[in-house]
Scaffold this motif. Structure first.
Motif, PDB file in Angstrom:
ATOM      1  N   ASP A 251       8.329  34.740  -2.189  1.00  0.00           N
ATOM      2  CA  ASP A 251       9.389  34.387  -3.140  1.00  0.00           C
ATOM      3  C   ASP A 251       9.650  32.884  -3.156  1.00  0.00           C
ATOM      4  O   ASP A 251      10.668  32.433  -3.689  1.00  0.00           O
ATOM      5  CB  ASP A 251      10.676  35.137  -2.804  1.00  0.00           C
ATOM      6  N   HIS A 252       8.731  32.078  -2.556  1.00  0.00           N
ATOM      7  CA  HIS A 252       8.790  30.614  -2.526  1.00  0.00           C
ATOM      8  C   HIS A 252       9.868  30.068  -1.594  1.00  0.00           C
ATOM      9  O   HIS A 252      10.126  28.861  -1.608  1.00  0.00           O
ATOM     10  CB  HIS A 252       8.982  30.033  -3.928  1.00  0.00           C
ATOM     11  N   SER A 253      10.496  30.901  -0.802  1.00  0.00           N
ATOM     12  CA  SER A 253      11.472  30.405   0.167  1.00  0.00           C
ATOM     13  C   SER A 253      10.732  29.788   1.350  1.00  0.00           C
ATOM     14  O   SER A 253       9.701  30.299   1.806  1.00  0.00           O
ATOM     15  CB  SER A 253      12.368  31.546   0.646  1.00  0.00           C
ATOM     16  N   ARG A 254      11.264  28.666   1.840  1.00  0.00           N
ATOM     17  CA  ARG A 254      10.657  27.944   2.956  1.00  0.00           C
ATOM     18  C   ARG A 254      11.523  28.082   4.207  1.00  0.00           C
ATOM     19  O   ARG A 254      12.742  27.910   4.132  1.00  0.00           O
ATOM     20  CB  ARG A 254      10.501  26.461   2.619  1.00  0.00           C
ATOM     21  N   VAL A 255      10.845  28.355   5.329  1.00  0.00           N
ATOM     22  CA  VAL A 255      11.560  28.568   6.582  1.00  0.00           C
ATOM     23  C   VAL A 255      10.822  27.821   7.684  1.00  0.00           C
ATOM     24  O   VAL A 255       9.590  27.922   7.797  1.00  0.00           O
ATOM     25  CB  VAL A 255      11.657  30.068   6.918  1.00  0.00           C
ATOM     26  N   VAL A 276      15.598  35.444   9.098  1.00  0.00           N
ATOM     27  CA  VAL A 276      15.033  35.854   7.809  1.00  0.00           C
ATOM     28  C   VAL A 276      15.191  37.364   7.702  1.00  0.00           C
ATOM     29  O   VAL A 276      14.684  38.115   8.541  1.00  0.00           O
ATOM     30  CB  VAL A 276      13.545  35.464   7.684  1.00  0.00           C
TER      31      VAL A 276
END
Length: 488
Positions: A251-255, A276
């Motif tokens: 979903d293009h989320s960066r962690v 997350v």
């Protein structure tokens, strides 16, 4: 005895010999008159004319005078132009006549007849109007009739063509056309279903340092945030404390991520992300049940292009593939790889290779390429080898491997194929089993050995503390024995 020469003892007063005087012939009076010095003149030159008679020069012959004298109108120079003519008419050079020159080449010349004289332009006459055309009798009646007939025929032909065009050929544009949309549900293919199910569990891994960066792939194996990938994907981050390591989800989320542990001998590593929620965990399969020719799907981010899916088949199994250290990785391993023709490119490393049921059966790791891209030879670490290494890294941050204490090289000749023993460590399992230098191991733990890479894989996949059988060749004879691998 005196060495004085004879001439040194001569008397200086004695008379000396006189050389004879040479007599010149007498000068004739005529020569003396011409070349002699005049009377009364003592020096070389005289300012007064001589009284003696002087010789007279006879006038030149008229023919010679005409031939060699300077013309009257010639310039006052010492030499005249040998090609110039003085006083005569200059003849123009005649044009070359090829008909008279036998050495001339063949070429085209002007025609035999003279060119006709150009006609004198005449003024344009008065323009012919419609009145003159119809009633002035300047055009014959049959010409007018022919012109009228042609006009009628052209009109009829144009009308027929226009009618045919309008009725037979359809128009290019229309405002009565609408495009229909089929909104009925279409059943997804098996590949589409697998891509939809597995895709959320696949991540892209990015590493950024002050002077470089890199990317790879991975997949989630536990809801606590554990992610499996390759060691060579995260080597830069592991060796640079200032490197920034991030995981990018579907979903293009960066962690941000941390390295749990890594193993250079199997090229595997485990990362962890925190806080997350709702993670999708990949389902793991059984790589021992793979069959050559069965379909597989490769997931990952080749060349940084995330969420990429490629398909192919299993083209081989148990393929030893050496992975050597380089400028960006400290991996030094030999993997017992699954070979596939599914397109795998740089950036796919660490991503899952799944079967038609969406179960992970390998970790995409390496490619064979001549120019840096995929040529249909990709290699994945079997999931049955990934599971124990990943569990060990998650539990302790490190793993141990079986070893037998030998270094070997590949030998293939007309006598034997196998791994030639180059060195045996003292007190090692190989030394305890009686192996010696130059012995050639041809089988280990039931696996045929045709080279050093095969021996490395066979030893690493054995069990620590469990006795295994092996076969070796020595001095033309084959022997068998047993040994127990130990932890490295």
């Amino acid at each position: 005895m005196s060495t004085t020469p004879d001439w040194a003892t001569r008397d200086a007063a004695a008379p000396q010999p006189v050389p004879p005087r040479r007599e010149h012939p007498a000068v004739s009076p005529q020569t003396a008159a011409v070349f002699g010095r005049p009377d009364g003149v003592r020096g070389s030159f005289s300012t007064e004319p001589s009284a003696q008679p002087q010789p007279e020069i006879a006038p030149p012959d008229p023919v010679l005078t005409e031939a060699f004298s300077r013309p009257a109108d010639a310039p006052s120079s010492l030499q005249r132009d040998p090609y110039a003519t003085y006083g005569g008419e200059v003849d123009e050079p005649e044009p070359e006549d090829p008909w008279r020159d036998p050495a001339s080449g063949a070429h085209l010349e002007a025609p035999a007849l003279s060119e006709p004289a150009a006609e004198t332009a005449r003024d344009a006459g008065p323009k012919l109007g419609i009145t003159d055309l119809l009633f002035g009798r300047r055009v014959h009646w049959w010409a007018l009739a022919s012109l009228g007939l042609v006009a009628v025929l052209l009109g009829v032909a144009g009308g027929l063509v226009g009618r045919w065009t309008a009725e037979v050929i359809p128009p290019l544009n229309s405002n009565a056309v609408t495009l229909d949309v089929d909104d009925s549900t279409v059943a997804s293919t098996d590949i589409a279903k697998v891509a939809k199910a597995v895709g959320p569990a696949v991540v892209m891994i990015e590493i950024r340092t002050a002077g470089s960066g890199g990317s790879g792939s991975g997949f989630v194996v536990d809801k606590m945030g554990y992610i499996v990938t390759n060691n060579h994907v995260v080597s830069i981050a592991a060796n640079d404390k200032n490197a920034k390591l991030e995981v990018v989800f579907a979903d293009h989320s960066r962690v941000p991520a941390r390295i749990v542990g890594r193993d250079v001998k199997t090229d595997l590593a485990v990362l962890k992300v925190d806080d997350v929620e709702n993670l999708t965990v990949a389902k793991l399969g059984d790589s021992s049940k793979l069959e050559i020719g069965q379909p597989v799907i490769a997931f990952g981010a080749p060349l940084g292009l995330d969420r990429t899916v490629t398909t192919g088949i299993v083209s081989a199994v148990d393929r030893p593939v050496p992975l050597r250290p380089d400028a960006s990785s400290d991996t030094d391993a030999v993997i017992n790889a699954i070979q596939t023709d599914a397109a795998i490119n740089p950036g796919n490393s660490g991503g899952p290779l799944v079967d038609a049921q969406g179960r992970v059966i390998g970790v995409n790791t390496a490619i064979a390429a001549t120019g840096g891209g995929s040529i249909g030879l990709g290699f994945a670490i079997p999931i049955n080898e990934v599971i124990p290494i990943s569990e060990g890294l998650i539990k302790d941050g490190k793993v141990t491997h079986p070893q037998i204490g030998v270094t070997a090289s590949t030998v293939r000749n007309d006598q034997v194929f196998g791994a030639r023993v180059k060195d045996v460590a003292a007190g090692s399992p190989a030394a305890a089993a009686g192996l010696k230098e130059n012995d050639v191991i041809t089988e280990f733990d039931g696996k045929p050995i045709e080279g050093a890479d095969e021996l490395t894989v066979a030893v690493r996949t054995s069990t620590i503390g469990q006795e295994v059988k092996y076969t070796y060749w020595r001095d033309g004879r084959t022997f068998t024995g047993t040994m127990t691998p130990r932890a490295d």
